[in-house]
Motif scaffolding. Structure first.
Motif, PDB file in Angstrom:
ATOM      1  N   LEU A 117       0.919  -1.121   0.046  1.00  0.00           N
ATOM      2  CA  LEU A 117      -0.085  -0.057   0.230  1.00  0.00           C
ATOM      3  C   LEU A 117       1.056   1.376   0.096  1.00  0.00           C
ATOM      4  O   LEU A 117       0.424   2.327  -0.416  1.00  0.00           O
ATOM      5  CB  LEU A 117      -1.037   0.044   1.339  1.00  0.00           C
ATOM      6  N   ASN A 163      -8.204   6.229   0.390  1.00  0.00           N
ATOM      7  CA  ASN A 163      -7.891   5.201   0.908  1.00  0.00           C
ATOM      8  C   ASN A 163      -8.581   3.998   1.423  1.00  0.00           C
ATOM      9  O   ASN A 163      -8.646   2.988   0.990  1.00  0.00           O
ATOM     10  CB  ASN A 163      -6.612   5.270   1.867  1.00  0.00           C
ATOM     11  N   PHE A 168      -3.222   7.491   6.707  1.00  0.00           N
ATOM     12  CA  PHE A 168      -3.264   6.735   5.661  1.00  0.00           C
ATOM     13  C   PHE A 168      -4.572   6.515   5.622  1.00  0.00           C
ATOM     14  O   PHE A 168      -5.335   6.499   4.653  1.00  0.00           O
ATOM     15  CB  PHE A 168      -2.187   5.733   5.398  1.00  0.00           C
TER      16      PHE A 168
END
Length: 665
Positions: free
Chosen positions: A510, A564, A558
């Motif tokens: 990721l 995301n 994140f």
């Protein structure tokens, strides 16, 4: 004599003949037969071994082509530490070395001068004349078992001309001509070319698939006898001559009566090294007398009886034409010098990284400057200094851009850091590099999804982020350049396979800032699912020993990002594994707490299968025998580990006993 015995004798005869002709061709460079005759013998051997597999052995020359891919490299503890050499950069340092040696010995000293190869150091072990293990040097104490890859190098003898047990050290490399040919072939195939022969050689040996190593033109030169059983020598030269006699390709050695003769050799090779068929980056000087070496001994890091003279890094002057900005996957802007192309250490150099704004200011680098460049470690081009006396006044001072050159968003230099960043997470450059990282080998390992394919997918708007990869269709991919039916099928299979890689790889893939491969494993082990990780607080994260404040903040940022969150949901929907699957079948814990060491080959199992059987039942597999070892599982042609186990009194079991253990008997 029965028919089977005749077949066995013929196989042995073919093996001996093929190894002999390998030696003539790859070691002596003096072949006696045509390639067609050699190929004919090899094909006959392969056909007989396929028909009569009971006569196939690990030391057969047919096994050089490369076996099945490895899951990972097994660690190897070196029996003798592989110390590194102290470096010298001047004649004065060499004379000081000579003074230290003669002061300790109080007698005359002969030196041996050898090439300092620019390759990868490996250690080869033989038992009763048979090659049983090859390992990288690693940190000098623990290396990696790369036996399967080393077997593909034809200049490494599988069987020696005498049945001796020994250990030697050598350097794997790719000769200059073969390196050029290799790069030409890769360019034709649309693959990236290697920067230099050293990287290509080291990368080939550290491939998990031996077939890739077999496809590279690797060679080896042996430069030291580390250990030999029931034999002794008085000098290094004598030991090297013996190794040459029993089948090794040995480095050239030049005997020097004193340090002045050593310096004369260094002057000669400094001027003539380009004439050699391989790259060297210096000269190694060793005391020739082995008894004197014992008196001199070692420090904790280096032997006192040897030193390496490093050739000065070659420098060239050229013009800095421009400074371009590269945007990385985390948004960091890296300035790159565009240079007037110049030949340096065997390659054409036209670019060099300038790292960051501080580096440019510190060296006062300006566009239009004449600069001195060199290769750091003979590999990476770097700007050493500016030739300020040649400035004309037309040079331009460089300033880091206030807006990203790719997406046009404002850039930001974070206080306390040297990096300038593009803060736009949807910046095309970041997206492209993020997808390339996601597909890379250590992340989701999607074979066939290289930079060129990623670029095409983005340009054709077939993907916007990594989750889109899992929704690609065959008909979409067939519209891309250089993508035929077979390539498309292989790529779709690789994407499908990547779904099962597990949580640790997914977290790393990721691209969360500061979360590397190890960070991914730690987080997966601790939180067990992507959902649990996404809900973790800063306090939850920082109770984990290896997670610091900045990493924790990056993880939280994140998962707080809505884009995301959507990406994670799409990955889940596509079937990508986002949880650590607890193995509910593990009820058999009969081997829990037991440590096994494997040596030799088993008739019915591969090493990977044995490791799986042991670990599924709660046991552990170690690469080296110690007092903590519970069992040594020994197969055919077991190596030095078996001998050590006997000395330590550790129980030794064979395949039949192992089968009983895993079947609960």
């Amino acid at each position: 004599m029965d028919e089977l015995q005749k077949i066995k004798n013929r196989i042995e005869e073919l093996k001996e003949k093929i190894e002999y002709h390998n030696y003539r061709y790859y070691v002596l460079d003096d072949p006696e037969i045509e390639d067609a005759q050699y190929d004919q013998m090899m094909q006959e051997l392969i056909a007989l071994e396929e028909q009569y597999p009971e006569f196939l052995t690990e030391d057969s020359p047919s096994q050089r082509v490369g076996g099945e891919a490895l899951e990972n490299f097994v660690k190897v503890k070196h029996s003798v530490p592989k110390l590194s050499l102290t470096n010298a950069f001047s004649e004065e340092e060499l004379k000081e070395f000579d003074q230290r040696v003669t002061k300790i010995l109080q007698q005359k000293v002969e030196y041996v001068v050898e090439y300092k190869f620019d390759g990868l150091t490996v250690v080869l072990k033989y038992k009763n004349g048979k090659f049983i293990q090859g390992a990288t040097r690693g940190d000098g104490y623990i290396g990696e078992d790369v036996t399967s890859n080393l077997k593909t190098i034809r200049s490494i003898p599988i069987r020696l001309k005498e049945p001796v047990s020994l250990e030697v050290r050598g350097e794997v490399l790719i000769p200059k001509k073969e390196f050029i040919t290799l790069n030409e072939r890769r360019e034709k195939e649309g693959k990236s070319i290697f920067a230099n022969a050293r990287n290509a050689a080291a990368g080939s040996i550290r491939q998990l698939d031996p077939k890739l190593a077999a496809s590279r033109p690797l060679d080896i030169y042996i430069f030291n006898l580390e250990f030999i059983q029931d034999k002794s020598f008085q000098s290094h030269m004598e030991s090297m001559e013996y190794l040459r006699k029993i089948g090794f390709k040995v480095s050239n050695c030049y005997l020097c009566k004193n340090i002045d003769e050593v310096i004369a050799q260094i002057h000669y090779w400094s001027e003539h090294r380009q004439e050699l068929p391989f790259d060297i980056d210096g000269i190694v000087i060793k005391v020739n007398d082995l008894a004197q070496r014992k008196i001199l001994g070692n420090t904790s890091k280096s032997p006192r009886w040897a030193i390496a003279y490093k050739f000065p890094a070659k420098e060239k002057k050229t013009k800095l034409l421009d400074i371009e900005i590269q945007v990385g996957r985390t948004g960091v802007l890296t300035p790159t010098a565009i240079l007037e192309p110049v030949q340096l250490a065997g390659t054409t150099v036209g670019r060099a990284s300038l790292h960051n704004e501080d580096y440019i200011k510190e060296k006062d680098i300006r566009i239009g400057d004449m600069v001195i460049i060199r290769k750091a470690g003979e590999i990476i081009p770097e700007v050493v200094r500016v030739v300020k006396q040649e400035r004309t006044g037309e040079e331009k001072i460089f300033k880091m851009p206030k807006f990203c050159p790719v997406c046009g968003e404002r850039t930001l230099r974070i206080e306390g850091e040297s990096a300038t960043k593009c803060v736009n997470a949807t910046c095309p450059a970041q997206v492209e590099r993020g997808i390339i990282h996601f597909a890379s080998r250590d992340a989701m390992d999607i074979e066939g999804l290289g930079p060129a394919v990623v670029r095409q997918l983005l340009q054709e708007k077939l993907i916007c982020d990594v989750s889109d990869l899992y929704y690609l269709k065959e008909e979409q991919l067939l519209t891309l350049e250089r993508m035929g039916k077979k390539s498309v099928k292989n790529l779709l299979n690789a994407i499908e396979k990547s779904k099962t890689n597990g949580l640790a790889r997914l977290i790393f893939a990721l691209g969360i800032p500061l979360v590397g491969e190890r960070g991914g494993k730690i987080l997966a082990q601790y939180f067990k699912s992507i959902d649990a990780l996404s809900e973790a607080t800063k306090e939850d994260l920082m109770v984990i020993g290896e997670i610091g404040q900045k990493m924790a903040e990056n993880i939280i940022a994140f998962f707080e990002n809505q884009e995301n969150q959507k990406l994670i949901e799409r990955l889940k929907k596509a079937g990508v594994k986002t949880k650590v699957e607890e193995n509910k079948k593990i009820q058999d814990i009969s081997l829990e707490g037991l440590t096994f060491v494997l040596t030799g080959s088993l008739p019915s199992f591969t090493r990977k299968q044995v490791r799986t059987f042991i670990e599924e039942r709660g046991g552990k597999v170690s690469s080296s025998v110690s007092k903590n070892t519970n069992y040594v599982l020994a197969g055919e042609e077991a190596g030095l580990k078996l001998e050590k186990a006997k000395k330590l009194g550790i129980p030794i079991i064979d395949e039949e006993e192992f089968k009983k253990m895993i079947n609960g008997k």
